[in-house]
Design an enzyme around this catalytic site. Sequence first.
Site, short mmCIF file in Angstrom:
data_model
loop_
_atom_site.label_atom_id
_atom_site.label_comp_id
_atom_site.label_asym_id
_atom_site.label_seq_id
_atom_site.Cartn_x
_atom_site.Cartn_y
_atom_site.Cartn_z
N ARG A 542 0.77 -1.26 0.03
CA ARG A 542 -0.11 0.04 -0.05
C ARG A 542 0.85 1.23 0.05
NH1 ARG A 542 -3.71 0.42 5.21
NH2 ARG A 542 -4.35 2.44 4.12
N ASP A 558 -8.36 2.95 4.36
CA ASP A 558 -8.76 1.54 4.31
C ASP A 558 -9.96 1.44 3.84
OD1 ASP A 558 -6.37 0.89 5.79
OD2 ASP A 558 -7.38 1.18 7.65
N GLU A 559 -10.34 0.06 3.32
CA GLU A 559 -11.34 0.07 2.70
C GLU A 559 -12.70 0.13 3.36
OE1 GLU A 559 -11.95 -4.13 1.46
OE2 GLU A 559 -11.82 -4.70 3.41
N ASP A 560 -12.63 -0.03 4.84
CA ASP A 560 -13.99 0.26 5.56
C ASP A 560 -14.07 1.50 6.57
OD1 ASP A 560 -11.68 -0.43 7.10
OD2 ASP A 560 -12.72 -1.77 8.38
N GLU A 646 1.88 -1.29 9.58
CA GLU A 646 2.58 -0.48 8.51
C GLU A 646 2.41 0.98 8.78
OE1 GLU A 646 -0.14 -1.67 8.41
OE2 GLU A 646 -1.69 -0.37 7.42
N ASP A 647 1.13 1.44 9.30
CA ASP A 647 0.66 2.65 9.57
C ASP A 647 1.70 3.37 10.77
OD1 ASP A 647 0.05 1.05 11.44
OD2 ASP A 647 -2.40 1.62 11.19
N ARG A 694 1.09 -4.66 17.83
CA ARG A 694 1.38 -3.28 17.82
C ARG A 694 2.48 -2.68 18.80
NH1 ARG A 694 -1.74 -1.04 13.41
NH2 ARG A 694 -1.89 1.04 14.36
#
Lengths: 739, 719
Positions: A542, A558-560, A646-647, A694
């Site tokens: 991404r 994000d997709e949602d 990743e974020d 995380r």
Amino acid sequence: MQAKKRYLISLLTGAFLVLLFYFGGVVPGPAATGSRSRHGYNRPEQPWPHFSDPLQHLSPWDHSDTEDYNVHISPRQKRDVNSSVYKGKRCRMQSCFDFSLCQRNGFKVYVYPQQKGEKISESYQNILSTIEGSRFYTSDPGQACLFVLSLDTLDRDQLSPQYVHNLKTKVQSLPLWNNGRNHLIFNLYSGTWPDYTEDLGFDIGQAMLAKASISTENFRPNFDVSIPLFSKDHPRTGGDRGYLKYNTIPPFRKYMLVFKGKRYLTGIGSDTRNALYHVHNAEDVVLLTTCKHGKDWQKHKDARCDKDNAEYEKYDYREMLHNSTFCLVPRGRRLGSFRFLEALQAACVPVMLSNGWELPFSEVIDWNTAAVIGDERLLLQIPSTVRSIHQDKILALRQQTQFLWEAYFSSVEKIVLTTLEIIQDRVLQQTSRSNLMWNSHPGGLFTLPHYSSYLGDFPFFYAELGIKPNPKFTAVIHAVTPLVSQSQPILKLLVSVARSQYCAQIIVLWNCDKPLPAKHRWPATSVPIIVIEGENKVMSSRFQPYDSIISDAVLSLDEDTVLSTTEVDFAFTVWQSFPERIVGYPARSHFWDNNKERWGYTSKWTNDYSMVLTGAAIYHRYYHFLYSHFLPSSLKSMVDQLANCEDILMNFLVSAVTKLPPIKVTQKKQYKETMMGQSSRASRWADPDHFAQRQTCMNKFASWFGGMPLVHSQMRLDPVLFKDQVSILRKKYREIERL
Amino acid sequence: MCASVKYGSRGPALIPRMKTKHRIYYITLFSVVLLGLIATGMFQFWPHSIESSAEWSLDRRSVHDAPLVRIPMSSPIPERGDLSCRMHTCFDVYRCGYNPKNKIKVYIYPLQRFVDEVGVPISSTGLSREYNDLLSAISDSDFYTDDVTRACLFIPSTDVLNQNSLRIRETAQALAMLPRWDKGMNHLLFNMLPGGPPDYNTALDVPRDRALLAGGGFSTWTYRQGYDVSIPVYSPLSAEVDLPERQPGPRRYFILSSQTAIHREYRVELERLKEENGEALLLLDKCSNLSQGLASVRKRCYKGQVYDYPQILQESSFCVVLRGARLGQATLSDVLQAGCVPVIMADSYILPFSEVLDWKRASVVIPEEKLPEMYTILKSIPHRQVEEMQRQARWFWEAYFSSMKAIGMTTLQIINDRIYPYAARTYEEWNNPSVVKWSSVNSPLFLPLIPPRSPGFTAVVLTYDRIESLFRVITEISKVSSLAKLLVVWNNQNKSPPEESLWPKVTVPLKVVRTKENKLSNRFFPFDEIETEAVLAIDDDIIMLTSDELQFGYEVWREFPDRLVGYPGRLHLWDHEMGKWKYESEWTNEVSMVLTGAAFYHKYFNYLYTYKMPGDIKNWVDAHMNCEDIAMNFLVANITGKAPIKVTPRKKFKCPECTAIDGLSLDQTHMVERSECINKFASVFGTMPLKVVEHRADPVLYKDDFPEKLKSFPNIGSL
């Protein structure tokens, strides 16, 4: 008539006088012309007399010369001749470096395997492990463009305990040595008492030197690299930040100029320090020397020693360093000294007194912006020189010391990487950094020239160039679930994002195992929708720098994610004011967990935040490139394996570059479709492991960055009239009022 | 008699007491005779006379008048240039002395004509027009001194620009005969065409001891970095042809090659590129069928088609500059003049003035052996980059290549910068064309820093006589935890401040400074009493701000220490009807100013306001007793290029019932005046520096459904 005659006569006389004057018969004496002045200053008496003879033109076209020349010499031959003649002290990249080794695999660095029984100093070990951990490293000598010895060459002072003996034979016996071609040799000390030559004590052949205290005479321009002298305690990664916490106005500190160090009474390099006492005034210019070093200093001491030593004891070096505007950096036995880096870190503007020292990384760093380069011969003028420097200049010099310290010097890693990047710039000439990239924030290590040679493509130089970022954004939606229903959040998201007036295009990154949905399944929008299949369907994809991202800004989703058009618009207008930062909605925070002695991650509502997650954030597309090319594969593969963090990694990266927090916009905290139950994505967030991962990520990242780059912020940015008791009709961003 | 008295007192002594008619007649006669004489003189002596007024050169005006100097055969020859020479070893810096202007002094030797023992000159051409221009320019500049004892740098008058015309040995002997030669110390030689057949050395072959060389065509092996200066090869077309600057952008051709003497190996490669890429390349050569002379220099041909040179260079994005016998090519100058991006292929060449010019921004350097890849390499350069390079190329030509004067002055400035490095011109000054200099912003507070909380801030309250309100403000502010000091600027000269005992009791130091005049600018004076970097400027009637709001404002300032961070937001608008700027104090969606009636800012801006405010803005403010806050917004925005930050929703400051525009602001004329201020300031700054934004800063948990006691800043007023 009488009168007329008289006039005629006087007229003729006058005319003759003029004539005489004109033809040089009567020349006014030098006194008459001498004191003339023009433009308010005295004109010299005999300037160059502007000859206006029909002089011959210089004919600068060497066509005929070249034609003759071309008959005799083929350019290819000429190049071969050059490269065979210029060796040793006259080495240059053209003559002593084999560019062809770098063509196939790019700039890769090979480190010789360490041999048993060879002792390696801690500093050299740090250098080697930095290279091995860098993105340049290759373990295959066949791929390498540059070779680094595993034999410790840092200390070539024969009297030093670190000195490695028989280096000559050891080096010669290396199978890949090839007379040093494409080799890089690191060195901090060379020569010894009494003459301290810059010879390393073995034949370096055609190898390049990365050497401290190198003199301009021995320095081979664009071939060697001058590195700073650093101590064995210099941290391997991260490193301390500069000491400057804020800019003080006026910029003067308690002392104007200070120095505290050894004095060598005789021999090489002793003159300057011996003369310092002339300038010392015990008030704002405090230059202290001591004779107390070495075993039998008492035997050699001169008349001033006792007085100097007493004065020396009166002052504390740290106190002086932190409270002085300028710090003298005189040469010692060798040209470079530890004082240089100490002053740089302390935001004490270095005043160099080391004639002939090729300053560290002089090939790329413009030292006039961070130091005062003095001349040993003019020592007595130094106080008046530094006093004449304007306050604004001091302010700029001081800030630049901090920038340079943090960009290139604060750790062994930075010093080594800077060295490698400089060589890489030479090897890949076309993609090299301009002077501006090296000398302004965030510096050459974070400004990768393979991304673009145009400064305006980076987020850092808009102000400098007087331009603005492109007024559109590209949305990148990370899709992981198959398209099954028309009420899926991704479709709503597509529609609301596409409606934004700033949207240039939408990229759907298809990271779902199911095949791509048919084109007609996507909603019809006024902006193009580009669907890209993710590479290996991993998380890091991404942040791939896709060529299809044409705008400067990227809206990562994000997709949602649930975001209205208004929210998108507002975030983008805010980003335009902060193009180098992450601007977005989901804010998170980090903290130091005292009990566990490690970093913690929290998504709780707190009074501050240090991350803005990339599920709904705008940032510059350069960060995609930086993420993919700057970060080591170890971190990226960790992200891919966990399919998580990743974020966080992106936030670490951007804060490491900017040294600033991200920016949260508006009150919005829920940005996910909470109704979503079964999808894989939602389960990912519900997973308790997810959170633990995380935490782990945070600590892993922090250790690679050599510290915690994240910075807290206590404010968020809202629309100007947000929740104000005025008519809703007056508000531009009405949707944001509703939660 | 009357008339005579009149004339006697007024007229020149030469024409006394005459009738007007006669006087005119004689004056005319006189003028005619005089003019005739002058004309005759000029005609006869034309070659010797002086172009501009003969004022400064009465003794020698022709090169033929220069004294003849015979060089004995046995005259000493200097040593060959020492390659290890550097400024600290071969240059006598004591001669440059301490100099308050940080400017070196340059002496030019008077012209001499050197001949050998049999009377043959040492140079076949003598003084060239270009060298004469160069020396004239230097003698007209601030660098020049005629006092040889004060000089730091010496320039021989012997022209060595072109080695082809020199007799090497004799020229060297002539140099050594100069009275101050002293092993060539501090001497500067200018040379553009070095070397000669067969192998064309890349530096002047004349032995010259320690003299500095400003050379065109150095290679990395002959160039003494930090000592020599690499200069361009001057192209006479710079003066002959006027090429108007073209807007950067795409051109008809992508690559153009205009040089005529390209080695056939390279020409073959160029032709192969042309075959592959067709029309994008234009390969010109000399015209075989044209008569020789000027025309051949100014014409180029391709397959019988004739093109004007250098005009044709303007038709291409990139122009090839290949090495010839020498590394430095005059073509480079033509190419830059045309605003074409040079593609330089000359291995080991030291680019002109590379010590200070960032050639990466104006050119592409490709190794000779990569010539076949040229097209691919150039295609990979982004368009915007090409445009920037075109602009930069032209700027380099204008500033550093266009005349012998430009070349000479640049060379001296580079040497000057080495001798006084702390006063050297900056990278930006050397490299940014004026367009960029004008629009670019280099904030003086450029380091990204978030200052620590602990030093706190100093509140500066400007007051005249509203004691009661002042005391309320002081009491409110003193509750803010980060307040370090209170400074009351007492602007009333007629009344003394109240006695110490009457002031509210506060825990931080409170200082009152009395001003000499009732000026608004006083509030921005950099008082020594301000010891913190953060300053809170606040009016004596701002009583509505809560301590949470103030503390939060300070926290926001820490994140943006280079901006104005304040509470009352305002906007400037363009009034299309009136065609000028307008001040807006309504509650709008946008903000471009925050008023200093309640704002945090860095103390540095106090200095700027007091000492660096452009034009007469300060006086205007004091005369009108208005707009000091607008002026401050202009100043900060102009120097940082950044918008201010409005914090919290707060819009009412003086009383709960007040509207946004209250107090002073109510007055309609006041509003008109503030619009006027904006227009006035915009014209003084020559631009509108204010930046409009649509955001304000709130605490992270503002309006959140969250326990108030857990919020850091619970007490944020809604209006």
